[in-house]
Design a protein around this motif. Sequence first.
Motif, PDB file in Angstrom:
ATOM      1  N   LYS A 172       0.828  -1.209   0.000  1.00 10.73           N
ATOM      2  CA  LYS A 172       0.000   0.000   0.000  1.00 10.73           C
ATOM      3  C   LYS A 172       0.863   1.260   0.000  1.00 10.73           C
ATOM      4  O   LYS A 172       0.616   2.191  -0.778  1.00 10.73           O
ATOM      5  CB  LYS A 172      -0.923  -0.009   1.219  1.00 10.73           C
ATOM      6  N   SER A 173       1.869   1.290   0.856  1.00  5.99           N
ATOM      7  CA  SER A 173       2.768   2.447   0.914  1.00  5.99           C
ATOM      8  C   SER A 173       3.539   2.593  -0.396  1.00  5.99           C
ATOM      9  O   SER A 173       3.779   3.711  -0.876  1.00  5.99           O
ATOM     10  CB  SER A 173       3.752   2.307   2.080  1.00  5.99           C
ATOM     11  N   ALA A 174       3.926   1.474  -0.973  1.00  6.04           N
ATOM     12  CA  ALA A 174       4.688   1.501  -2.223  1.00  6.04           C
ATOM     13  C   ALA A 174       3.847   2.064  -3.372  1.00  6.04           C
ATOM     14  O   ALA A 174       4.353   2.820  -4.211  1.00  6.04           O
ATOM     15  CB  ALA A 174       5.177   0.097  -2.564  1.00  6.04           C
ATOM     16  N   LYS A 175       2.574   1.715  -3.417  1.00  7.37           N
ATOM     17  CA  LYS A 175       1.699   2.243  -4.468  1.00  7.37           C
ATOM     18  C   LYS A 175       1.532   3.759  -4.325  1.00  7.37           C
ATOM     19  O   LYS A 175       1.539   4.494  -5.324  1.00  7.37           O
ATOM     20  CB  LYS A 175       0.341   1.550  -4.407  1.00  7.37           C
ATOM     21  N   LYS A 176       1.395   4.222  -3.101  1.00  4.35           N
ATOM     22  CA  LYS A 176       1.282   5.668  -2.875  1.00  4.35           C
ATOM     23  C   LYS A 176       2.560   6.378  -3.303  1.00  4.35           C
ATOM     24  O   LYS A 176       2.503   7.443  -3.934  1.00  4.35           O
ATOM     25  CB  LYS A 176       0.993   5.935  -1.398  1.00  4.35           C
ATOM     26  N   PHE A 177       3.692   5.800  -2.968  1.00  6.62           N
ATOM     27  CA  PHE A 177       4.974   6.362  -3.392  1.00  6.62           C
ATOM     28  C   PHE A 177       5.052   6.446  -4.911  1.00  6.62           C
ATOM     29  O   PHE A 177       5.444   7.478  -5.486  1.00  6.62           O
ATOM     30  CB  PHE A 177       6.121   5.501  -2.858  1.00  6.62           C
ATOM     31  N   VAL A 189      18.717  10.031  -3.043  1.00  7.60           N
ATOM     32  CA  VAL A 189      18.563   8.944  -2.077  1.00  7.60           C
ATOM     33  C   VAL A 189      19.667   9.038  -1.035  1.00  7.60           C
ATOM     34  O   VAL A 189      20.837   9.256  -1.372  1.00  7.60           O
ATOM     35  CB  VAL A 189      18.653   7.557  -2.757  1.00  7.60           C
ATOM     36  N   MET A 190      19.305   8.870   0.241  1.00  6.86           N
ATOM     37  CA  MET A 190      20.348   8.865   1.279  1.00  6.86           C
ATOM     38  C   MET A 190      20.008   7.912   2.428  1.00  6.86           C
ATOM     39  O   MET A 190      18.860   7.554   2.654  1.00  6.86           O
ATOM     40  CB  MET A 190      20.605  10.270   1.806  1.00  6.86           C
ATOM     41  N   LEU A 240      16.239   6.366   3.493  1.00  4.84           N
ATOM     42  CA  LEU A 240      16.183   5.015   4.048  1.00  4.84           C
ATOM     43  C   LEU A 240      16.656   5.114   5.493  1.00  4.84           C
ATOM     44  O   LEU A 240      17.851   5.272   5.757  1.00  4.84           O
ATOM     45  CB  LEU A 240      17.057   4.066   3.228  1.00  4.84           C
ATOM     46  N   MET A 241      15.717   5.036   6.421  1.00  6.80           N
ATOM     47  CA  MET A 241      15.984   5.397   7.814  1.00  6.80           C
ATOM     48  C   MET A 241      16.307   4.169   8.656  1.00  6.80           C
ATOM     49  O   MET A 241      15.572   3.176   8.662  1.00  6.80           O
ATOM     50  CB  MET A 241      14.783   6.132   8.386  1.00  6.80           C
ATOM     51  N   GLU A 265      10.108  10.788   0.760  1.00  9.29           N
ATOM     52  CA  GLU A 265       9.581   9.463   1.070  1.00  9.29           C
ATOM     53  C   GLU A 265      10.528   8.798   2.061  1.00  9.29           C
ATOM     54  O   GLU A 265      11.728   8.671   1.803  1.00  9.29           O
ATOM     55  CB  GLU A 265       9.479   8.603  -0.182  1.00  9.29           C
ATOM     56  N   VAL A 266       9.991   8.403   3.212  1.00  8.91           N
ATOM     57  CA  VAL A 266      10.793   7.758   4.244  1.00  8.91           C
ATOM     58  C   VAL A 266      10.444   6.280   4.297  1.00  8.91           C
ATOM     59  O   VAL A 266       9.272   5.910   4.425  1.00  8.91           O
ATOM     60  CB  VAL A 266      10.548   8.396   5.626  1.00  8.91           C
TER      61      VAL A 266
END
Length: 321
Positions: A172-177, A189-190, A240-241, A265-266
Amino acid sequence: MNPKQIIQEIVAEKEVDQVVFVGCGASKADLYPAKYFLEQEAKELRAAHFTANEFNYATPVSVDEHTVVISASLGGTTPETVAANRHAQKSGATVVSLTRSVDSPLAKTADYVIYHGFAENYAAKLEKTGYALQLAVELLHQIEGYAHYDSMQEGFEKIYELAQRSAEAAGKSAKKFAERFKDESGIYVMSSGASHEVAYSTSACLMMEMQWLHSGTFHSGEFFHGPFEIVDRDVPFILLMNDGRTRDIDARALAFLERFDAKTEVVDSLDYGLSSHIPAEVLDYFNPFVLTAVFRVYAEELASARQHPLTKRRYMWKLSY
């Protein structure tokens, strides 16, 4: 042979004082957590990390019979990495290679080979990283001793199932992203800690190679030493936390991104329960597994939204270069 048996055999035959990790692209990045682990935990054992062709053209003079070289190539045919195996052996080093391809050129030029999965599921895509880290743990424990060896073994027992579940929960989160970012022409990206080169491979491989998007990557701790000058409203970032000792470094970068309304995007290991499954004393080294598995789902959704398959190439494998 498993990693423990391989290292037992090597250290029974020779004194090892250096471990060198060698690969290209995503395979090079997959080796980074193992190198990071040794940098953090070893008191005497040295660790280094090279892109293969630099290792070939500028082989360190320290590479000798007391060195273990750990190389990786998914298909086992990367010419630079195959050449690196030969360079390492000519220097007297013992070579352990990681690949999914039986009897590949990489396998044929190694002293020891570990075969890993990849296509079976999201967890299988992590096996290369996992075997490299297991080899590093065994080298440290068998040469110097490692106080948290049992905790690392507990982590290895749990991480693949956790990463698979995390990837399956990320849809679900991936689709929103994907919907938010599908029209971007470039994305930064970091990350930090053991996940630093997860950010690198996300940028170089998933964004640039597989999506033809402009991308840059940098350590979260370096963000304030140059890169943050490009931050502005709606400039796209992926953070990428990590859950562990470097989390505050990532959090500081996030606070700045939010302060100036960057399009952020986190993907956070904490959200997937990493610290509730992995012992605190070794938590840092397992972030890359969860972040890699989860962001693969994000990449797949982005590819779908952009109608640009992850397998599509213009140059790679099509031209002589």
